[in-house]
Design an enzyme around this catalytic site. Structure first.
Site, PDB file in Angstrom:
ATOM      1  N   HIS A 188       0.816  -1.223   0.000  1.00  0.00           N
ATOM      2  CA  HIS A 188       0.000   0.000   0.000  1.00  0.00           C
ATOM      3  C   HIS A 188       0.839   1.257   0.000  1.00  0.00           C
ATOM      4  CE1 HIS A 188      -3.185  -2.879   0.724  1.00  0.00           C
ATOM      5  NE2 HIS A 188      -3.878  -2.009   0.029  1.00  0.00           N
ATOM      6  N   GLU A 430     -11.580 -10.351  -5.293  1.00  0.00           N
ATOM      7  CA  GLU A 430     -10.177 -10.374  -4.849  1.00  0.00           C
ATOM      8  C   GLU A 430      -9.750 -11.761  -4.428  1.00  0.00           C
ATOM      9  OE1 GLU A 430      -9.012  -6.482  -2.680  1.00  0.00           O
ATOM     10  OE2 GLU A 430     -10.817  -7.219  -1.706  1.00  0.00           O
ATOM     11  N   ASP A 454      -4.803  -8.382  -4.714  1.00  0.00           N
ATOM     12  CA  ASP A 454      -5.103  -9.513  -3.836  1.00  0.00           C
ATOM     13  C   ASP A 454      -5.464 -10.758  -4.633  1.00  0.00           C
ATOM     14  OD1 ASP A 454      -4.665  -8.752  -1.153  1.00  0.00           O
ATOM     15  OD2 ASP A 454      -6.350  -7.376  -1.289  1.00  0.00           O
ATOM     16  N   CYS A 501      -9.612  -2.603 -10.450  1.00  0.00           N
ATOM     17  CA  CYS A 501      -9.083  -1.490  -9.653  1.00  0.00           C
ATOM     18  C   CYS A 501      -7.744  -1.827  -9.019  1.00  0.00           C
ATOM     19  CB  CYS A 501     -10.095  -1.042  -8.604  1.00  0.00           C
ATOM     20  SG  CYS A 501     -10.421  -2.308  -7.384  1.00  0.00           S
TER      21      CYS A 501
HETATM   22  C1  PEP Z   1      -6.565  -5.048  -4.782  1.00  0.00           C
HETATM   23  O1  PEP Z   1      -6.414  -5.965  -3.946  1.00  0.00           O
HETATM   24  O2  PEP Z   1      -6.250  -5.164  -5.983  1.00  0.00           O
HETATM   25  C2  PEP Z   1      -7.145  -3.772  -4.370  1.00  0.00           C
HETATM   26  C3  PEP Z   1      -7.469  -2.845  -5.244  1.00  0.00           C
HETATM   27  O3  PEP Z   1      -7.268  -3.546  -3.029  1.00  0.00           O
HETATM   28  P1  PEP Z   1      -6.012  -3.201  -2.101  1.00  0.00           P
HETATM   29  O4  PEP Z   1      -4.804  -3.016  -2.970  1.00  0.00           O
HETATM   30  O5  PEP Z   1      -6.334  -1.974  -1.337  1.00  0.00           O
HETATM   31  O6  PEP Z   1      -5.922  -4.414  -1.235  1.00  0.00           O
HETATM   32 MG    MG Z   2      -7.313  -5.762  -2.023  1.00  0.00          MG
END
Ligand code: PEP
Ligand code: MG
Length: 560
Positions: A188, A430, A454, A501
């Site tokens: 993140h 995910e 994920d 996303c």
């Molecule tokens: C993902 O897992 O691709 C996602 C967009 O969520 P995060 O990266 O916040 O876990």
């Molecule tokens: Mg995620």
């Protein structure tokens, strides 16, 4: 000149002095002072500075999140100059000859205890405020800089690793780039760097030595190269490389206002991922068509206690009103795994990525989830809101969420609070479970948003935080692509739209594939919008899609 090599996770050239992140939890010392007047004055100066800082924060909050958010800081201002509070500190300094730090710390503890023991919930809440204000005064007295950067000039920030909660609290105006010993491209912190448009390099290992503190460093976020004390010649190379990047960027600027349309006339929506209301500016500047993922957990990470319903409402409303009718998809709190927050008091887990995280926490703590849902529905009256839920694995989870939503809507109606009847409900895909059950899940929702960070982690059993897994963590893996294709097919059969996303959405090597399998929306960091538009406009899917689809379905593959 020393060159070290890491993994570039956010593009761009950064140059400036190297600064090592300090995790400051300064110890408060107690000692006797001889000049009590001077010590009292030291407190008064710190108090004045704190009040000024809070004034600046109140103005910023008013601009970004409205009057209610600003009031918090104004209340803190009043507390900082509260007479009883001040007199208690004065007595300790002038009558007991105590140093200002210990006088403030003891007074804060005494006042916080007094507030906490009151019957009235509002007054109990003031305990956290008095601690917060006192911490600010203490930081000023001890020269501790909140946000970890004690430098007048912007710096290249170095650290062993940065937690998302640390990254989000940094003063962005002081950062030219991030470089870390550990970390990975789908962590993140890397995601935040991309959202902020700041170059970032991870995985430099022990070569990133604190002895380089203060030296001039140049970094290239696309190649992962870090050069300490470059020669004049190398420095000049980097300057011209940066100029070239700026030229390329200027060319892309011409695509603002243009459609995301392929040569053969296929369109795809390009939205943005954000982490806070402040990021909306970047969405607008980069001409994002909407917000495909607002990671609401960053509101929680940026706070020392649970954000209240009103605080959340203000943040969501601010994003929706700024986006002026364009679609905004807010994801409910996705805490857990690498995003840990002390005040959640999550039990320690051996394997937190597979543990109590995201929707699992929301469904296990209905009060907390309800607060967020109420804030979201109240905000829905101010724009075009979609809500999505992270880490779904089963149909029952979605049904339970929908029941809770109905309860919240019922209560709002009873209370006469307006909300929109057109909120789209979606889930993140995910987990392999959600992908495999996407035919059934599609009957429950309006849209799917594929979290490929994920989805890759769980499909390939590869920890997304572990940079050492290198080529094993491969979001291009055929298994992931096949799952995505299956998800899109199941969704479309049921009239459900599908977005991506995860970070893969911005990967230009994958754009042809997403178009081939029929993805409807890509949600990417704001700076990735124009390069992606450029790529989409260069593609003729009649030429590219047939071979891609054949290779996805083929039972012979040279690589996977
Ligand atoms: C993902 O897992 O691709 C996602 C967009 O969520 P995060 O990266 O916040 O876990
Ligand atoms: Mg995620």
């Amino acid at each position: 000149m020393i060159t070290i090599q890491g993994k570039g996770v956010s593009t761009g050239i950064g140059m400036g002095p190297l600064y090592f992140y300090r995790r400051t939890k300064a110890e408060i010392k107690t000692y006797t002072v001889t000049d009590t007047e001077a010590e009292w004055q030291r407190f008064k100066d710190a108090q004045t500075t704190a009040i000024e800082q809070l004034g600046v924060l109140a103005d910023k909050a008013r601009e970004e999140a409205g009057d209610e958010a600003a009031m918090l800081f104004e209340t803190h201002q009043m507390m900082a100059e509260d007479l009883d509070y001040e007199e208690a500190i004065q007595a300790l300094i002038q009558e007991e000859a105590r140093n200002a730090e210990s006088a403030v710390a003891d007074t804060a503890a005494q006042f916080a205890e007094m507030f906490a023991s009151m019957d009235d919930a509002y007054m109990q809440g003031r305990a956290a405020d008095v601690k917060d204000v006192s911490q600010r005064i203490l930081n000023i007295l001890m020269g501790v800089v909140q946000g970890g950067i004690n430098s007048e000039v912007p710096v290249l920030l170095a650290a062993d690793d940065l937690a998302p909660s640390e990254t989000i609290q940094l003063d962005k105006s002081k950062i030219l780039g991030f470089i870390t010993s550990y970390g990975s491209g789908s962590s993140h912190t890397a995601i935040l760097a991309r959202t902020m448009g700041i170059p970032a390099i991870v995985g430099l290992g022990d070569a990133l030595d604190p002895i380089y503190e203060g030296r001039l460093v140049v970094v290239d976020g696309s190649t992962g190269t870090v050069i300490i004390e470059p020669t004049d010649e190398i420095f000049a190379d980097f300057v011209s490389k940066r100029e070239e990047q700026l030229r390329q960027r200027a060319l892309l600027e011409q695509l603002k206002g243009e459609e995301n349309i392929t040569k053969d006339g296929k369109t795809i929506r390009v939205y943005c991922n954000i982490g806070s209301p402040e990021d909306v500016h970047a969405v607008q500047v980069n001409d994002g068509g909407g917000i495909g993922l607002f990671r609401s957990e960053f509101l929680y990470l940026n706070s020392s206690t649970y954000p209240t319903e009103d605080e959340q409402f203000e943040a969501y409303k601010s994003v929706l009103t700024q986006m002026n009718g364009k679609e905004v998809i807010i994801r409910t709190c996705d805490i857990g795994a690498d995003k840990q927050i002390d005040y959640f008091e999550l039990p320690k887990e051996e394997n937190p990525a597979m543990g109590m995280r995201a929707l699992r926490i929301s469904l296990s703590r209905p009060g907390f989830f309800r607060t967020q849902l109420r804030a979201l529905y109240r905000a829905s009256a101010y724009g075009n809101l979609g809500i999505m839920f992270p880490m779904v694995t089963s149909v029952w989870e979605v049904r339970e969420v929908k029941r809770l939503i109905e309860d919240v809507k019922h209560d709002l109606r009873e209370e006469g609070i307006p909300y929109s009847d057109h909120v789209e409900i979606g889930i993140m895909i995910e987990t392999p479970a959600a992908a495999v059950l996407s035919d059934r899940l599609a009957k429950e929702v309006d849209f799917f948003s594929c979290g490929t960070n994920d989805l890759t982690q769980y499909t390939l059993a590869c920890d997304r935080q572990n940079n050492d897994l290198g080529r094993f963590y491969d979001p291009h893996h055929l298994s992931v692509v096949r799952l995505l294709k299956m998800v899109v097919e199941n969704a479309h059969k049921n009239g459900v739209w599908v977005g991506i996303c995860g970070e893969l959405g911005a990967d230009l090597e994958m754009t042809e594939t997403f178009l081939a399998i029929g993805v409807d929306e890509l949600s990417v960091s704001p700076r990735a919008v124009l390069p992606l538009r450029n790529k989409i406009r260069s593609i003729d899917t009649t030429e590219t899609s047939p071979a891609i689809l054949a290779s996805i379905d083929s039972d012979e593959s040279p690589k996977f």
